[in-house]
Enzyme design. Structure first.
Site, mmCIF file in Angstrom:
data_model
loop_
_atom_site.group_PDB
_atom_site.id
_atom_site.type_symbol
_atom_site.label_atom_id
_atom_site.label_comp_id
_atom_site.label_asym_id
_atom_site.label_seq_id
_atom_site.Cartn_x
_atom_site.Cartn_y
_atom_site.Cartn_z
ATOM 1 N N TYR A 479 0.858 -1.189 0.000
ATOM 2 C CA TYR A 479 0.000 0.000 0.000
ATOM 3 C C TYR A 479 0.898 1.245 0.000
ATOM 4 C CZ TYR A 479 -3.939 -2.973 1.508
ATOM 5 O OH TYR A 479 -4.915 -3.929 1.595
ATOM 6 N N LYS A 480 1.641 1.437 -1.057
ATOM 7 C CA LYS A 480 2.583 2.558 -1.083
ATOM 8 C C LYS A 480 1.881 3.879 -0.765
ATOM 9 C CE LYS A 480 5.954 0.682 -4.360
ATOM 10 N NZ LYS A 480 5.220 -0.427 -4.987
#
Length: 999
Positions: A479-480
């Site tokens: 989940y950058k």
């Protein structure tokens, strides 16, 4: 699966490339790059059909098909000068080689689900290596394994496994269009992780093209590199071609359900219960919790539907519905699951259910690569202990206010708690109850809409701060999130310090091992990006990036200036390495003709050495005869140790910096501020927070902030602030200012009671002479130092205070000595404790304060004004409640907090519903002026009602009421409040049951 090798001609060209210096490589030239690709192409696998330039009619469709987040597909977004849709493994090898020859940045895209667009956006000229054509999947049921190429999607993997077996599957995500390459290399979680762990926990081999263009498998790449690409981000180490996975056993029939509950359907209690059982359920059961805001059934005065909160429980169970219902009835009866809520299906069909495809869709729908494209923002967190019910209610209330952002809780436990945190780079194992995803979607294009919705997401993330992991505040790499840090890669080199800011949040203790692997396999940082999870160790040199990649400009500007400030401090030799390093750089510049490096780096950069992990890394020019002469920095290192010992003896004389005979200035390596070591090797996390406070205090003017830091350090030394906590000053004033509790965001609360100085005897004792006035200042500084100790000066920590200034009965400005002392104290605090106060609330404000405030207001900045809140006497409790929970507000201000309270604690809520032999309650009415009485009504109709408190009128200055009732018979306590005025009154209450009996 056989691993083909590069042809001899290409191997030779790779060796030739690697034998040349990077300094002599050609500048970025797309045309020459294309010639390089074509020249290295194999006749059996021509590369020309895979090349798409902007001149190609299909260029836009190829680029946009795998862009899921429309935030990164605007007219201002930099586009790649070329897209290479590799058709064969050799095309990947050629791309890596030619990118290095021509010094071009390569972006690797698998499925395009990168939340921040990092796989297809850059701030410099770049090309995309698109992997979607490399999608072969070879399933071997006999060995229960499969080789999966990086361009395949999770839907295709599930479909191909189901083709071969009804009793096999693979633990991965539930989005069928998600690409294997990015999903696996970042960890890969899904709805079977409690049973089988993550995707990376089931990978046994891989094929990788390294930075030299060589094709490697697990054996030839070595265990360290294999470990790094199974959860540490494959694109930092090379290009992953394929993964070999172990299949897992699944039953022929699985069961799914989705049960929504609103606040009116007792969602709060059900969510509260979910927290305690979700990670402890049978490993075959995974119950995801998603929460958001929907239209309610009622309407407001304008005819619009009221908003309400909804919680949806979505489950995957590896078994039939009968066994599922048995487990739910035993472990989670609060949900009220029924047979009609459950649907039985095959494992492959469950993928369709989780991806919200229409009911009854054929499994062939898993092969559809068409994506849902929208604007969105995502963030993540981890929770290690259940959230109190009062905390849940507060979060739900905030979500209704924000309306758009959603929360998803994914439970851990089971296999996730059994696997070591260092088995793969993914560290979030035992100790985590669930992972949080923040999600906001919108359809309106434009910067204004994006900024608005991103800010909503950040606010919800901020509201969750008290309830999530700390030090570090952990995050999930898949989940950058660019909000928590970026790597600017100035001059092609990654910054270890920049990478560490977010690296420790994604990888915790595994970050340094990833850095070591990166340094070993990619010493020239050929594989770089602004979101590289594990940079090689390198001194920071910063250049600001365009806002198109890094979020809003205000965030980028703040981030970049913070980095430049760090570089400036390092360059000046304070508090990093000795000053001799700067002089050595000066000599080198003179030798090279001078000036060029200064022009390139500007005021914020410079060749500086610093300590990291016990090993010193330097950016320096090697001398031809370095073996013959002792290096200047080594001489100064020795001098540093010698003079440091002398400084210890002469510290009392106030000598801060000594010089050796050779002119080497020596700096104290143990300089710290507010408990944060400013010497980089000792306090990385807090340095950014401290530096940023100085930058904000001077509106991000680097030079002024730097001078402020030096003055603050000098003042602290001259005033002996570091030892002030050991002093015994003004003990009689302990009730005039004190710390008491925390606000809703976790800030410590400091109360200042100015009314005590209305006592003439105390006033004279405090300000009667100059010496006493000096002691008053020391006392104020001592209190501030105590307050600072309550802070967590790390990224994501609580880094500021809330101050309550009570002006009730304050002598005001007529007391000259008090006015002067207060002015001096405020001046010292403003000059030396920058940005440590989040907000100042003035309560019980008299008339003269409003007049004074009107006089001074034009001279205050908007930023300063935003920190001030003023409340007249009638609004004290109501104002404090906006910032502080009821149970944390002292009773004298209308809250429920009492000194040495043995009955209630801060964790006690107000929603217990038991009939007990002992009941304790607190109650207050804002503004009072009501009639009040208390009664006990027994359950037995034959018993008499007991009057606990006769009806009486309560005035506006009444304190909160606390009472206790002991009864041995079941019944209820009735508190009656009669409001005879025309104005609405707010009632706050809580109660606690003790020694409960069964009805």
């Amino acid at each position: 699966m056989a691993i083909p090798r590069l042809p001899h001609i290409l191997q030779l060209s790779v060796l030739l490339v690697l034998s040349t210096s990077w300094a002599t490589s050609a500048s970025a030239d797309p045309e020459n790059f294309v010639h390089c690709l074509l020249n290295h192409s194999q006749p059996s696998h021509p590369i020309a059909p895979a090349i798409y330039s902007p001149k190609n009619a299909s260029y836009s469709s190829v680029l946009e098909f795998y862009i899921q987040n429309l935030r990164f597909n605007t007219s201002t977004t930099r586009k790649p000068f070329l897209i290479l849709t590799a058709l064969h493994e050799s095309h990947v090898q050629i791309s890596v080689v030619c990118a290095q020859i021509h010094n071009l940045q390569m972006k690797i895209r698998s499925g395009g689900h990168d939340y921040e667009g990092v796989s297809y956006v850059a701030v410099v000229p770049f090309f995309i290596l698109d992997m979607f054509n490399l999608r072969s999947i070879h399933v071997d049921i006999k060995s229960e394994t499969a080789w999966v190429q990086a361009g395949a999607t999770l839907g295709e993997v599930s479909y191909r496994i189901a083709e071969k077996s009804k009793t096999h599957g693979f633990p991965a995500g539930v989005g069928p269009t998600v690409g294997v390459g990015g999903h696996f290399s970042g960890g890969g979680y899904g709805n079977m992780m409690r049973k089988y762990g993550l995707s990376v926990d089931n990978i046994v081999d891989a094929q990788l093209v390294n930075v030299h263009g060589e094709r490697l498998d697990r054996k030839s790449m070595g265990e360290d590199l294999f470990w790094a690409i199974t959860g540490g981000g494959g694109a930092s180490f090379g290009v992953v071609i394929a993964y070999k996975i172990n299949l897992v056993r699944v039953p022929e029939i699985v069961t799914v359900f989705k049960v929504p509950r609103t606040l009116e359907q007792n969602a709060t209690d059900i969510v509260y219960r979910w927290q305690y059982i979700a990670d402890k359920l049978d490993d075959d059961l995974f119950i995801r919790l998603t929460m958001g805001v929907v239209n309610g059934t009622s309407s407001n005065s304008s005819g619009e539907n009221n908003k309400t909160f909804t919680a949806s429980f979505i489950a995957m169970f590896l078994g039939d519905s009968e066994r599922l219902l048995s487990i739910m009835d035993k472990s989670f009866p609060e949900l009220g699951l029924t047979q009609s809520d459950c649907t039985e299906m095959s494992w492959a069909q469950s993928m369709l259910f989780w991806s919200i495809l229409p009911t009854g869709s054929a499994t062939e729908a898993l092969l559809n690569r068409t994506q849902v494209r929208r604007f969105f923002k995502r963030k993540s967190d981890y929770v290690k202990k259940p959230i109190p019910k009062t905390g849940l209610k507060w979060i739900f209330k905030k979500m209704i206010e924000l309306e758009k952002p959603r929360l998803t809780f994914n439970p851990y436990g089971g296999k996730m708690s059994e696997i070591s945190a260092s088995a793969t780079p993914f560290p979030h194992r035992a100790g985590n109850l669930w992972k949080v995803q923040y999600a906001t979607d919108w359809d309106i294009p434009g910067t204004e809409a994006s900024d608005h919705h991103i800010e909503l997401t950040r606010k919800l993330h901020m509201y969750m701060t008290p309830f999530v992991s700390k030090n570090p505040r952990e995050a999930f790499y898949n989940y950058k999130d660019l909000d928590i840090g970026i790597n600017h890669n100035a001059n092609g080199m990654s910054s270890y310090l920049e990478g560490r800011v977010y690296g420790i949040k994604y990888f915790k203790h595994n970050f340094d091992r990833l850095v070591n692997v990166k340094t070993k396999v990619d010493p020239a940082s050929a594989m770089t990006s602004s979101r590289e999870p594990c940079p090689r160790r390198q001194a920071p040199v910063v250049e600001p990036p365009p806002s198109a990649v890094c979020g809003s400009w205000s965030y980028d500007k703040e981030y970049v200036l913070k980095r430049n400030f760090r570089a400036r401090v390092l360059k000046a030799g304070m508090p990093g390495r000795p000053h001799s390093r700067a002089s050595r750089n000066d000599k080198r510049r003179e030798k090279n003709g001078g000036g060029e490096e200064e022009k390139r780096l500007g005021e914020g950069g410079g060749g500086v050495g610093f300590w990291m992990g016990g090993e010193e890394k330097r950016v320096e020019e090697r001398e031809v005869d370095e073996k013959k002469e002792e290096k200047p920095h080594e001489v100064c290192d020795k001098k540093t140790e010698e003079v440091a010992r002398e400084n210890e003896k002469e510290a009392e004389e106030g000598e801060e910096v000594k010089k050796s005979e050779d002119g080497c200035e020596v700096v104290d390596k143990d300089i710290s501020l507010w408990g944060v070591p400013l010497f980089l090797g000792k306090g990385f996390e807090g340095i950014d927070v401290v530096f940023l406070k100085f930058l904000r205090a001077r509106e991000f003017k680097v030079n002024e902030a730097f001078e402020m830091l030096k003055k603050t350090l000098q003042w602290r030394k001259e005033s002996k602030i570091d030892s002030i906590l050991d002093e015994d000053v003004c003990a009689d004033l302990s009730f005039a200012a004190y710390l008491n509790g925390v606000d809703r965001e976790g800030h410590p609360v400091c109360y200042n009671i100015f009314g005590v100085f209305d006592n003439e005897e105390l006033y004279q004792m405090t300000f009667g002479n100059e010496e006493n006035g000096g002691q008053f200042l020391r006392w104020r500084l001592q209190l501030m130092e105590k307050s600072v100790q309550k802070l967590d000066l790390r990224p994501g920590g609580v880094t500021s205070l809330l101050q309550i200034n009570d002006l009730k009965n304050s002598p005001g400005p007529v007391k000259k000595e008090l006015r002067i002392a207060t002015k001096q104290a405020v001046g010292l605090l403003q000059d030396n404790y920058h940005e440590l106060v989040a907000k100042k609330i003035f309560i019980n404000v008299p008339f003269w304060y409003y007049a004074l405030n009107a006089l001074l207001s034009p001279f205050l900045t908007q930023r300063t004004k935003s920190k001030f809140v003023v409340a007249r006497p009638a609004k004290v409790t109501e104002t404090l409640l906006k910032y502080i929970p009821t149970q944390e507000i002292p009773a004298q201000y209308g809250g429920f907090k009492r000194d040495n309270d043995s009955e209630f604690s801060a964790e006690d809520g107000a929603d217990l519903c038991f009939v007990c032999s002992t009941l304790l309650w607190d109650l207050t009415v804002l503004g009072w002026e009501v009639n009040y009485k208390e009664e006990f009504v027994p359950t037995d109709e034959g018993s008499y009602t007991i009057i606990v408190q006769k009806k009486k009128k309560i005035g506006s200055n009444e304190s909160p009421i606390r009472n206790t009732l002991r009864r041995n018979e079941p019944g209820k306590v009735v508190l009656t409040i009669e409001n005879n005025s025309s104005k609405k009154k707010k009632v706050l209450y809580r109660y606690k049951a003790k020694k409960c009996s069964t009805l």
